[in-house]
Design a protein around this motif. Structure first.
Motif, PDB file in Angstrom:
ATOM      1  N   GLY A 169       0.785  -1.231   0.000  1.00  0.00           N
ATOM      2  CA  GLY A 169       0.000   0.000   0.000  1.00  0.00           C
ATOM      3  C   GLY A 169       0.815   1.277   0.000  1.00  0.00           C
ATOM      4  N   LEU A 170       2.081   1.207  -0.412  1.00  0.00           N
ATOM      5  CA  LEU A 170       2.846   2.438  -0.556  1.00  0.00           C
ATOM      6  C   LEU A 170       2.242   3.276  -1.680  1.00  0.00           C
ATOM      7  CD1 LEU A 170       4.833   1.166   1.383  1.00  0.00           C
ATOM      8  CD2 LEU A 170       6.693   1.909  -0.095  1.00  0.00           C
ATOM      9  N   ASP A 171       2.447   4.600  -1.607  1.00  0.00           N
ATOM     10  CA  ASP A 171       1.834   5.461  -2.613  1.00  0.00           C
ATOM     11  C   ASP A 171       2.537   5.388  -3.964  1.00  0.00           C
ATOM     12  OD1 ASP A 171      -0.243   7.187  -1.057  1.00  0.00           O
ATOM     13  OD2 ASP A 171       1.520   7.055   0.215  1.00  0.00           O
ATOM     14  N   GLY A 172       3.855   5.194  -3.939  1.00  0.00           N
ATOM     15  CA  GLY A 172       4.584   5.161  -5.206  1.00  0.00           C
ATOM     16  C   GLY A 172       5.921   4.459  -5.064  1.00  0.00           C
ATOM     17  N   VAL A 173       6.531   4.173  -6.205  1.00  0.00           N
ATOM     18  CA  VAL A 173       7.827   3.499  -6.228  1.00  0.00           C
ATOM     19  C   VAL A 173       8.741   4.267  -7.176  1.00  0.00           C
ATOM     20  CG1 VAL A 173       9.050   1.378  -6.879  1.00  0.00           C
ATOM     21  CG2 VAL A 173       6.816   1.226  -5.769  1.00  0.00           C
ATOM     22  N   ILE A 174       9.992   4.468  -6.783  1.00  0.00           N
ATOM     23  CA  ILE A 174      10.959   5.095  -7.680  1.00  0.00           C
ATOM     24  C   ILE A 174      12.110   4.125  -7.918  1.00  0.00           C
ATOM     25  CG2 ILE A 174      12.616   6.993  -7.975  1.00  0.00           C
ATOM     26  CD1 ILE A 174      10.816   8.761  -6.360  1.00  0.00           C
ATOM     27  N   GLN A 175      12.419   3.920  -9.196  1.00  0.00           N
ATOM     28  CA  GLN A 175      13.553   3.064  -9.557  1.00  0.00           C
ATOM     29  C   GLN A 175      14.733   3.971  -9.921  1.00  0.00           C
ATOM     30  OE1 GLN A 175      13.472   1.442 -13.441  1.00  0.00           O
ATOM     31  NE2 GLN A 175      14.905  -0.224 -13.019  1.00  0.00           N
ATOM     32  N   ILE A 176      15.893   3.705  -9.353  1.00  0.00           N
ATOM     33  CA  ILE A 176      17.077   4.498  -9.696  1.00  0.00           C
ATOM     34  C   ILE A 176      18.151   3.570 -10.249  1.00  0.00           C
ATOM     35  CG2 ILE A 176      18.546   6.383  -8.920  1.00  0.00           C
ATOM     36  CD1 ILE A 176      17.212   6.264  -6.282  1.00  0.00           C
ATOM     37  N   MET A 177      18.848   4.039 -11.264  1.00  0.00           N
ATOM     38  CA  MET A 177      19.941   3.229 -11.822  1.00  0.00           C
ATOM     39  C   MET A 177      20.970   4.133 -12.473  1.00  0.00           C
ATOM     40  SD  MET A 177      18.526   1.887 -15.408  1.00  0.00           S
ATOM     41  CE  MET A 177      16.999   2.413 -16.090  1.00  0.00           C
ATOM     42  N   PRO A 178      22.202   3.645 -12.575  1.00  0.00           N
ATOM     43  CA  PRO A 178      23.186   4.410 -13.330  1.00  0.00           C
ATOM     44  C   PRO A 178      22.935   4.244 -14.828  1.00  0.00           C
ATOM     45  CG  PRO A 178      24.201   2.455 -12.368  1.00  0.00           C
ATOM     46  CD  PRO A 178      22.761   2.425 -11.989  1.00  0.00           C
ATOM     47  N   PHE A 179      23.299   5.245 -15.604  1.00  0.00           N
ATOM     48  CA  PHE A 179      23.100   5.212 -17.054  1.00  0.00           C
ATOM     49  C   PHE A 179      23.759   3.965 -17.643  1.00  0.00           C
ATOM     50  CE2 PHE A 179      24.356   6.485 -21.386  1.00  0.00           C
ATOM     51  CZ  PHE A 179      23.092   6.742 -21.886  1.00  0.00           C
ATOM     52  N   GLY A 180      23.024   3.247 -18.457  1.00  0.00           N
ATOM     53  CA  GLY A 180      23.604   2.087 -19.136  1.00  0.00           C
ATOM     54  C   GLY A 180      23.650   0.823 -18.316  1.00  0.00           C
ATOM     55  N   CYS A 181      22.967   0.794 -17.178  1.00  0.00           N
ATOM     56  CA  CYS A 181      22.974  -0.403 -16.333  1.00  0.00           C
ATOM     57  C   CYS A 181      22.056  -1.446 -16.954  1.00  0.00           C
ATOM     58  CB  CYS A 181      22.505  -0.054 -14.931  1.00  0.00           C
ATOM     59  SG  CYS A 181      22.346  -1.467 -13.839  1.00  0.00           S
ATOM     60  N   MET A 182      22.658  -2.492 -17.499  1.00  0.00           N
ATOM     61  CA  MET A 182      21.885  -3.462 -18.276  1.00  0.00           C
ATOM     62  C   MET A 182      20.765  -4.129 -17.479  1.00  0.00           C
ATOM     63  SD  MET A 182      21.570  -6.896 -18.864  1.00  0.00           S
ATOM     64  CE  MET A 182      23.083  -7.737 -18.417  1.00  0.00           C
ATOM     65  N   PRO A 183      21.067  -4.706 -16.303  1.00  0.00           N
ATOM     66  CA  PRO A 183      19.991  -5.390 -15.578  1.00  0.00           C
ATOM     67  C   PRO A 183      18.814  -4.470 -15.275  1.00  0.00           C
ATOM     68  CG  PRO A 183      22.126  -5.830 -14.573  1.00  0.00           C
ATOM     69  CD  PRO A 183      22.353  -4.791 -15.599  1.00  0.00           C
ATOM     70  N   GLU A 184      19.108  -3.240 -14.885  1.00  0.00           N
ATOM     71  CA  GLU A 184      18.029  -2.334 -14.515  1.00  0.00           C
ATOM     72  C   GLU A 184      17.226  -1.886 -15.729  1.00  0.00           C
ATOM     73  OE1 GLU A 184      16.875  -1.677 -11.533  1.00  0.00           O
ATOM     74  OE2 GLU A 184      18.422  -2.922 -10.613  1.00  0.00           O
ATOM     75  N   ILE A 185      17.868  -1.867 -16.905  1.00  0.00           N
ATOM     76  CA  ILE A 185      17.130  -1.535 -18.123  1.00  0.00           C
ATOM     77  C   ILE A 185      16.102  -2.628 -18.409  1.00  0.00           C
ATOM     78  CG2 ILE A 185      17.328  -1.265 -20.636  1.00  0.00           C
ATOM     79  CD1 ILE A 185      19.992   0.154 -20.141  1.00  0.00           C
ATOM     80  N   VAL A 186      16.504  -3.873 -18.148  1.00  0.00           N
ATOM     81  CA  VAL A 186      15.558  -4.977 -18.305  1.00  0.00           C
ATOM     82  C   VAL A 186      14.374  -4.756 -17.372  1.00  0.00           C
ATOM     83  CG1 VAL A 186      15.223  -7.459 -18.007  1.00  0.00           C
ATOM     84  CG2 VAL A 186      17.361  -6.595 -18.980  1.00  0.00           C
ATOM     85  N   ALA A 187      14.690  -4.403 -16.118  1.00  0.00           N
ATOM     86  CA  ALA A 187      13.627  -4.187 -15.142  1.00  0.00           C
ATOM     87  C   ALA A 187      12.742  -3.013 -15.563  1.00  0.00           C
ATOM     88  CB  ALA A 187      14.225  -3.927 -13.762  1.00  0.00           C
ATOM     89  N   GLU A 188      13.380  -1.955 -16.052  1.00  0.00           N
ATOM     90  CA  GLU A 188      12.630  -0.752 -16.433  1.00  0.00           C
ATOM     91  C   GLU A 188      11.555  -1.078 -17.452  1.00  0.00           C
ATOM     92  OE1 GLU A 188      14.922   2.177 -18.481  1.00  0.00           O
ATOM     93  OE2 GLU A 188      13.321   3.676 -18.428  1.00  0.00           O
ATOM     94  N   SER A 189      11.905  -1.950 -18.408  1.00  0.00           N
ATOM     95  CA  SER A 189      10.943  -2.228 -19.461  1.00  0.00           C
ATOM     96  C   SER A 189       9.814  -3.138 -18.974  1.00  0.00           C
ATOM     97  CB  SER A 189      11.646  -2.833 -20.681  1.00  0.00           C
ATOM     98  OG  SER A 189      12.355  -3.977 -20.283  1.00  0.00           O
TER      99      SER A 189
END
Lengths: 332, 371
Positions: free
Chosen positions: B295-315
């Motif tokens: 029940g949190l109001d929102g989620v923020i994802q942070i990653m360094p530019f070009g971080c492959m695993p997090e780009i997968v997650a982002e999509s």
């Protein structure tokens, strides 16, 4: 006769400064759109002077809101009641004037954004991050290069019979591709139309990536004046695009509406008054803080003979005395 | 031997404490500043991810202060971090720095090499000593994170804006001169008390945002442009999915109960992603779902530019948003990130969540009238 209650909205952007005045029914009493020319304080003062002369004598300013990248600066100069980011301001304005809007495409001077609205609230948004291709400044530059007044740009695009394909991924490549097509002998109209299509493609692939664009689609920001881009959006999306009457000052309108809401909650405006804004001397000076190896550049804004605000520190040591920061927390 | 290490949030407290206890001379790298990043950017490959550049900056600044040995963790996960130690060693060698580098890869198969490296670092210390120092270091990690959690709670509720941060600032100054895990731990405990005394506004229910994403960007405030502080200033209570303590509990300790909980959360991601694709992508998805369910109001994802695993997650995250309805925003940081645009996005996101909460409350009121 009772005095008319007026609310001001100020949008200090990278390219233009917009000031609007609305009454309680959100009717626009006056709007001003001037170029920033890199001198936000002077131009803002001038815009305020023009606004003062535009309003009928005897109106009462009940509230003022600021937005845009220069919102903090503007807030100090006019002494604002509400300081809001441009996304919220644009969203509020669009919802006020086009209540059934579900998507806002906004293209300004140096940034472009998409705002997704659902059930009357902002549900998602994105801003361009790295590239200026497709923003107003770039179109401006191309118009100047082709020696076409920017106002005629869109109309010319509509005259095209067979648009050429321009590489719109990057502003530099787009420009060289345009030159290349020119040298090949393509007509000016076809190139401009091609450019409009390339910019729209670029916008939808970058800013609009992964966003669900549903009608009604509202197009605002200075670039919305360009019928060529408008047409290209309609073709790419397959929806009719709505351009609100005051498309060019929607950010300022949003700020004015937010100021009105704020004041309606029983707050009293802190507005300095036109005369005092014009009389007061605003100067800024900067110095380097030697507190740590960051060597932050601290900018001080001095109003009259006292420090009105400071910006630029990373650690918060300097902003702690910042009046606008306090104001913001008061608004929240 | 003068040992140094790269910065990563509060990790320096634990590493310093441990090395002090083992009688090893330590050089704490100066706090990360613009200069650190400048050095790192200049000396690293342009395409390298941001953490590597900052590591390099840390090393150089430490070497300037006399360090001659660098310790860094390794990893065998399919993410560029696995190559950090090796690449950094080469970079420093090319630059002509005469430093020794001890890379601690997880001892998945090769225990012998692992033990040899510990020996090299710890010298004549007995294994009992080493184990105890390690234990105390993990207590420091735990308590330091507890201290930060107090700060997260307080920032969203403090009566005088900035109270919490000025106390944390004093902590950082004070702890810098301490020696040994005992003193460091005492300072942390003292400041846990001091932070708890920050005066809170009564009856506030702040917006709640969960942070997910790549571990280094989440843990190191310089890199995420002090996101916790900024959100706190906007009156938001922040929840962190990945902390140093969490990492230690999952990877280095024998806390079976916690590991099971961790796996239970990971399992939530199964419909979207059901294996490790490197870095913390799996955790990012799983925690976003977990936060939505909480029940949190929102989620923020942070990653360094070009971080492959997090780009997968982002999509994948837009799909999670669609299914669970909790807004998720992605922020990408690198050496080019402008602070103004970053703050604008945070502010707009907070506005969005506030509006959403208000319209939900209105709906509820209406249903009361109707029913």
């Amino acid at each position: 006769m009772n005095t008319k209650k007026v609310f001001l909205g100020v949008d200090v952007g990278s390219v233009s400064i917009n000031v609007v005045a609305i009454d309680q029914g959100n009717n626009v009493l006056g709007k001003i759109y001037v170029r920033t020319e890199g001198k936000p304080i002077q131009i803002l003062k001038k815009a305020m002077e023009d606004m003062a002369s535009m309003l009928p004598v005897g109106v009462e300013i009940r509230g003022v809101g600021t937005t845009g990248s220069g919102r903090e600066l503007a807030a100090v100069v006019v002494s604002a009641d509400v300081v809001k980011n441009e996304i919220t301001a644009h969203g509020i304005a669009a919802l006020t004037f086009v209540p059934d809007a579900r998507t806002i495409l906004e293209i300004g001077g140096q940034d472009s954004k998409i705002i997704i609205l659902r059930d009357g609230v902002v549900s998602d948004f994105a801003m361009n991050t790295v590239c200026a291709a497709g923003t107003g400044s770039f179109l401006d530059r191309q118009a100047a290069r082709l020696n076409i007044p920017i106002e005629k740009f869109g109309e010319l695009a509509l005259k095209s019979k067979s648009p050429v394909r321009i590489a719109g991924r990057c502003a530099v490549f787009a420009e060289s591709d345009m030159i290349h097509k020119q040298q090949m002998g393509c007509s000016c109209e076809d190139i401009i139309r091609g450019l409009c299509e390339a910019l729209v493609r670029n916008y939808l692939n970058n800013v609009g990536k992964g966003k669900e664009i549903l009608p009604r689609v509202v197009f605002q920001g200075g670039v919305a004046a360009n019928v060529g881009i408008r047409k290209a959006f309609e073709e790419a999306l397959g929806y009719e695009i709505t351009v609100p009457e005051h498309y060019d000052v929607m950010g300022a309108l949003g700020a004015a509406i937010l100021a009105k809401d704020y004041v309606s909650k029983g707050h009293k405006t802190k507005f300095r008054g036109f005369e005092e804004i014009l009389k007061k001397e605003f100067t800024s000076r900067s110095f380097e803080c030697n507190g740590c190896a960051n060597y932050c550049e601290i900018v001080e804004l001095i109003a009259g003979d006292s420090v009105a605000a400071r910006w630029g520190g990373r650690c918060g040591k300097w902003t702690r005395t910042n009046q606008t920061a306090e104001k913001r927390s008061a608004v929240m | 031997m003068k040992v140094t290490f790269p910065h990563m949030g509060q990790a320096y407290l634990a590493i310093k404490g441990m090395l002090d206890d083992l009688g090893i001379e330590v050089v704490i790298p100066p706090p990360i500043t613009e200069r650190t990043l400048e050095i790192g950017t200049k000396l690293s490959p342009e395409m390298a991810c941001l953490p590597l550049k900052i590591n390099i900056g840390n090393y150089i600044e430490s070497v300037e202060k006399g360090a001659d040995t660098i310790i860094i963790a390794g990893s065998c996960g399919p993410c560029r971090f696995g190559y950090y130690g090796v690449v950094q060693k080469e970079i420093l060698k090319d630059l002509g720095y005469d430093v020794d580098m001890i890379i601690f890869d997880p001892p998945d198969s090769d225990y012998r090499a692992f033990i040899e490296r510990i020996r090299k670092l710890a010298g004549k210390n007995s294994w009992v000593n080493i184990a105890q120092a390690f234990k105390r270091a993990s207590i420091i990690v735990k308590e330091a994170d507890e201290m930060l959690d107090i700060a997260l709670r307080k920032r969203a509720r403090e009566v005088n804006k900035g109270d919490t941060d000025s106390r944390l600032y004093r902590f950082e100054r004070e702890v810098w001169g301490k020696y040994g895990s005992q003193e460091i731990l005492e300072t942390i405990r003292k400041y846990k008390g001091i932070l708890s005394q920050v005066e809170e506004k009564p009856r506030v229910s702040p917006l709640k945002i969960g942070l997910v994403g790549e571990i280094y960007t989440l843990v190191e405030p310089y890199v995420n442009l002090h996101i916790e502080k900024k959100l706190g200033y906007l009156g938001v209570e922040v929840y962190r999915s990945i902390t140093l303590h969490e990492w230690v509990k999952v990877h280095l300790s024998l806390d079976v109960k916690h590991r099971m909980r961790h796996k239970r959360i990971l399992r939530k991601a199964a419909p979207y992603l059901n294996l490790c694709v490197g870095g913390h992508a799996w955790q990012t998805i799983a925690n976003s779902i977990y936060y939505s369910e909480c029940g949190l109001d929102g989620v923020i994802q942070i990653m360094p530019f070009g971080c492959m695993p997090e780009i997968v997650a982002e999509s994948i995250l837009p799909k999670v948003y669609q299914d669970y309805g909790t807004p998720i925003m992605t922020l990408v940081v690198d050496e080019m990130t402008g602070e103004a645009g970053y703050f604008t996005r945070l502010e707009a996101f907070v506005d969005l969540l506030e509006q959403k909460r208000r319209s939900k409350a209105d709906e509820y009121k209406e249903s009361l009238f109707r029913g």
